[in-house]
Write a protein that holds these residues in place. Sequence first.
Motif, PDB file in Angstrom:
ATOM      1  N   LEU A  34       7.427  -9.338  -5.327  1.00  0.00           N
ATOM      2  CA  LEU A  34       6.210  -9.900  -6.322  1.00  0.00           C
ATOM      3  C   LEU A  34       4.964 -10.301  -5.505  1.00  0.00           C
ATOM      4  O   LEU A  34       3.860  -9.979  -5.768  1.00  0.00           O
ATOM      5  N   SER A  35       5.245 -10.312  -4.276  1.00  0.00           N
ATOM      6  CA  SER A  35       4.020 -10.697  -3.394  1.00  0.00           C
ATOM      7  C   SER A  35       3.116  -9.465  -3.233  1.00  0.00           C
ATOM      8  O   SER A  35       1.957  -9.547  -2.845  1.00  0.00           O
ATOM      9  N   GLN A  36       3.653  -8.175  -3.509  1.00  0.00           N
ATOM     10  CA  GLN A  36       3.130  -6.960  -3.250  1.00  0.00           C
ATOM     11  C   GLN A  36       2.087  -6.879  -4.509  1.00  0.00           C
ATOM     12  O   GLN A  36       0.856  -6.370  -4.183  1.00  0.00           O
ATOM     13  N   GLU A  37       2.201  -7.701  -5.422  1.00  0.00           N
ATOM     14  CA  GLU A  37       1.264  -7.405  -6.597  1.00  0.00           C
ATOM     15  C   GLU A  37       0.045  -8.104  -6.285  1.00  0.00           C
ATOM     16  O   GLU A  37      -1.083  -7.452  -6.591  1.00  0.00           O
ATOM     17  N   LYS A  38       0.056  -9.210  -5.450  1.00  0.00           N
ATOM     18  CA  LYS A  38      -1.395  -9.783  -5.114  1.00  0.00           C
ATOM     19  C   LYS A  38      -2.198  -8.649  -4.295  1.00  0.00           C
ATOM     20  O   LYS A  38      -3.450  -8.960  -4.044  1.00  0.00           O
ATOM     21  N   LEU A  39      -1.585  -7.563  -3.561  1.00  0.00           N
ATOM     22  CA  LEU A  39      -2.231  -6.926  -2.630  1.00  0.00           C
ATOM     23  C   LEU A  39      -2.662  -5.592  -3.265  1.00  0.00           C
ATOM     24  O   LEU A  39      -3.346  -4.782  -2.768  1.00  0.00           O
ATOM     25  N   LYS A  40      -2.536  -5.632  -4.581  1.00  0.00           N
ATOM     26  CA  LYS A  40      -2.860  -4.369  -5.472  1.00  0.00           C
ATOM     27  C   LYS A  40      -4.429  -4.059  -5.539  1.00  0.00           C
ATOM     28  O   LYS A  40      -4.753  -2.955  -5.359  1.00  0.00           O
ATOM     29  N   PRO A  41      -5.125  -5.079  -5.731  1.00  0.00           N
ATOM     30  CA  PRO A  41      -6.612  -4.801  -5.891  1.00  0.00           C
ATOM     31  C   PRO A  41      -6.988  -4.190  -4.557  1.00  0.00           C
ATOM     32  O   PRO A  41      -7.779  -3.386  -4.471  1.00  0.00           O
ATOM     33  N   GLN A  42      -6.480  -4.784  -3.437  1.00  0.00           N
ATOM     34  CA  GLN A  42      -7.210  -4.107  -1.988  1.00  0.00           C
ATOM     35  C   GLN A  42      -6.695  -2.813  -2.016  1.00  0.00           C
ATOM     36  O   GLN A  42      -7.415  -2.093  -1.225  1.00  0.00           O
ATOM     37  N   TYR A  43      -5.305  -2.554  -2.207  1.00  0.00           N
ATOM     38  CA  TYR A  43      -4.729  -1.148  -1.989  1.00  0.00           C
ATOM     39  C   TYR A  43      -5.535  -0.296  -2.927  1.00  0.00           C
ATOM     40  O   TYR A  43      -5.873   0.828  -2.562  1.00  0.00           O
ATOM     41  N   LEU A  44      -5.980  -0.620  -4.140  1.00  0.00           N
ATOM     42  CA  LEU A  44      -6.707   0.126  -4.926  1.00  0.00           C
ATOM     43  C   LEU A  44      -7.840   0.821  -4.463  1.00  0.00           C
ATOM     44  O   LEU A  44      -8.404   1.850  -4.617  1.00  0.00           O
ATOM     45  N   GLU A  45      -8.674  -0.287  -3.762  1.00  0.00           N
ATOM     46  CA  GLU A  45      -9.983  -0.134  -3.200  1.00  0.00           C
ATOM     47  C   GLU A  45      -9.719   0.945  -1.956  1.00  0.00           C
ATOM     48  O   GLU A  45     -10.661   1.670  -1.562  1.00  0.00           O
ATOM     49  N   GLU A  46      -8.679   0.835  -1.207  1.00  0.00           N
ATOM     50  CA  GLU A  46      -8.482   1.564   0.049  1.00  0.00           C
ATOM     51  C   GLU A  46      -7.692   3.009  -0.332  1.00  0.00           C
ATOM     52  O   GLU A  46      -8.002   3.965   0.425  1.00  0.00           O
ATOM     53  N   ILE A  47      -7.434   3.110  -1.534  1.00  0.00           N
ATOM     54  CA  ILE A  47      -6.944   4.692  -2.031  1.00  0.00           C
ATOM     55  C   ILE A  47      -7.901   5.884  -1.921  1.00  0.00           C
ATOM     56  O   ILE A  47      -7.724   6.846  -1.141  1.00  0.00           O
ATOM     57  N   PRO A  48      -9.368   5.637  -2.107  1.00  0.00           N
ATOM     58  CA  PRO A  48     -10.154   6.532  -1.891  1.00  0.00           C
ATOM     59  C   PRO A  48     -10.322   6.958  -0.501  1.00  0.00           C
ATOM     60  O   PRO A  48     -10.279   8.375  -0.140  1.00  0.00           O
ATOM     61  N   GLU A  49     -10.338   6.054   0.341  1.00  0.00           N
ATOM     62  CA  GLU A  49     -10.192   6.468   1.888  1.00  0.00           C
ATOM     63  C   GLU A  49      -9.080   7.390   2.226  1.00  0.00           C
ATOM     64  O   GLU A  49      -9.049   8.279   3.258  1.00  0.00           O
ATOM     65  N   LYS A  50      -7.856   6.790   1.718  1.00  0.00           N
ATOM     66  CA  LYS A  50      -6.841   7.476   2.095  1.00  0.00           C
ATOM     67  C   LYS A  50      -6.642   8.980   1.631  1.00  0.00           C
ATOM     68  O   LYS A  50      -6.357  10.003   2.223  1.00  0.00           O
ATOM     69  N   MET A  51      -7.170   9.142   0.426  1.00  0.00           N
ATOM     70  CA  MET A  51      -7.246  10.348  -0.169  1.00  0.00           C
ATOM     71  C   MET A  51      -8.236  11.292   0.536  1.00  0.00           C
ATOM     72  O   MET A  51      -8.183  12.463   0.609  1.00  0.00           O
ATOM     73  N   LYS A  52      -9.437  10.809   1.047  1.00  0.00           N
ATOM     74  CA  LYS A  52     -10.288  11.453   1.753  1.00  0.00           C
ATOM     75  C   LYS A  52      -9.675  12.089   3.134  1.00  0.00           C
ATOM     76  O   LYS A  52      -9.885  13.408   3.417  1.00  0.00           O
ATOM     77  N   HIS A  53      -8.902  11.316   3.761  1.00  0.00           N
ATOM     78  CA  HIS A  53      -8.028  11.804   5.037  1.00  0.00           C
ATOM     79  C   HIS A  53      -7.326  13.171   4.590  1.00  0.00           C
ATOM     80  O   HIS A  53      -7.364  14.100   5.082  1.00  0.00           O
ATOM     81  N   PHE A  54      -6.352  13.002   3.598  1.00  0.00           N
ATOM     82  CA  PHE A  54      -5.757  14.086   3.090  1.00  0.00           C
ATOM     83  C   PHE A  54      -6.668  15.133   2.693  1.00  0.00           C
ATOM     84  O   PHE A  54      -6.231  16.397   3.009  1.00  0.00           O
ATOM     85  N   SER A  55      -7.671  14.993   2.119  1.00  0.00           N
ATOM     86  CA  SER A  55      -8.577  16.216   1.560  1.00  0.00           C
ATOM     87  C   SER A  55      -9.245  16.742   2.713  1.00  0.00           C
ATOM     88  O   SER A  55      -9.260  17.911   2.727  1.00  0.00           O
ATOM     89  N   GLN A  56      -9.751  15.870   3.571  1.00  0.00           N
ATOM     90  CA  GLN A  56     -10.370  16.513   4.882  1.00  0.00           C
ATOM     91  C   GLN A  56      -9.212  17.315   5.750  1.00  0.00           C
ATOM     92  O   GLN A  56      -9.724  18.526   6.298  1.00  0.00           O
ATOM     93  N   PHE A  57      -8.016  16.873   5.645  1.00  0.00           N
ATOM     94  CA  PHE A  57      -7.146  17.862   6.529  1.00  0.00           C
ATOM     95  C   PHE A  57      -6.735  19.122   5.759  1.00  0.00           C
ATOM     96  O   PHE A  57      -6.620  20.009   6.298  1.00  0.00           O
ATOM     97  N   LEU A  58      -6.430  18.797   4.504  1.00  0.00           N
ATOM     98  CA  LEU A  58      -6.078  20.146   4.069  1.00  0.00           C
ATOM     99  C   LEU A  58      -7.477  21.156   3.796  1.00  0.00           C
ATOM    100  O   LEU A  58      -7.368  22.365   3.887  1.00  0.00           O
ATOM    101  N   GLY A  59      -8.678  20.706   3.555  1.00  0.00           N
ATOM    102  CA  GLY A  59      -9.656  21.343   3.734  1.00  0.00           C
ATOM    103  C   GLY A  59      -9.717  22.542   2.680  1.00  0.00           C
ATOM    104  O   GLY A  59      -9.529  22.297   1.582  1.00  0.00           O
ATOM    105  N   THR A  60      -9.627  23.848   3.175  1.00  0.00           N
ATOM    106  CA  THR A  60     -10.063  24.950   2.107  1.00  0.00           C
ATOM    107  C   THR A  60      -8.520  25.758   2.157  1.00  0.00           C
ATOM    108  O   THR A  60      -8.400  26.974   1.286  1.00  0.00           O
ATOM    109  N   ARG A  61      -7.558  25.106   2.866  1.00  0.00           N
ATOM    110  CA  ARG A  61      -6.424  25.912   3.023  1.00  0.00           C
ATOM    111  C   ARG A  61      -5.583  25.915   1.773  1.00  0.00           C
ATOM    112  O   ARG A  61      -5.530  24.497   1.068  1.00  0.00           O
TER     113      ARG A  61
END
Length: 134
Positions: A34-61
């Motif tokens: 249940l303590s993880q629920e309080k971390l949800k807003p921060q995690y949601l804010e961090e998702i774009p940066e996480k996805m950016k790393h995946f996107s940059q690594f994949l590139g056009t491959r």
Amino acid sequence: MAAHLWPGGHAQPWGGLPLFPGALVSEGDDSYSLSQEKLKPQYLEEIPEKMKHFSQFLGTRPWFAGDKITFVDFLTYDVLDLHRIFEPKCLDAFPNLKDFMARFEGLKRISAYMKSGRYLPTPLYTKVAVWGNK
């Protein structure tokens, strides 16, 4: 840098994927507390940066380790799919990741499985989990 033969039968410089497997490892977040629920807003804010790393690594491959699908793509699909379920719009800013997901889901055997009665999109976790248990 020495070239190594990667799964899928192609050469890839070892330095091409130095930290990527670490991106697929849990960062200690889980859905069982249940303590993880309080971390949800921060995690949601961090998702774009996480996805950016995946996107940059994949590139056009087409696949994460090159032109041929490998085990890395299966692991990455799972991570991206969990994020997509958690925040459905998280891939909207990353067309290459959306294309990757569609490409993966469009594979003949994956597509057939996902259309079969054996495919269970949920639950993601066990019943004791706070999230993804239904």
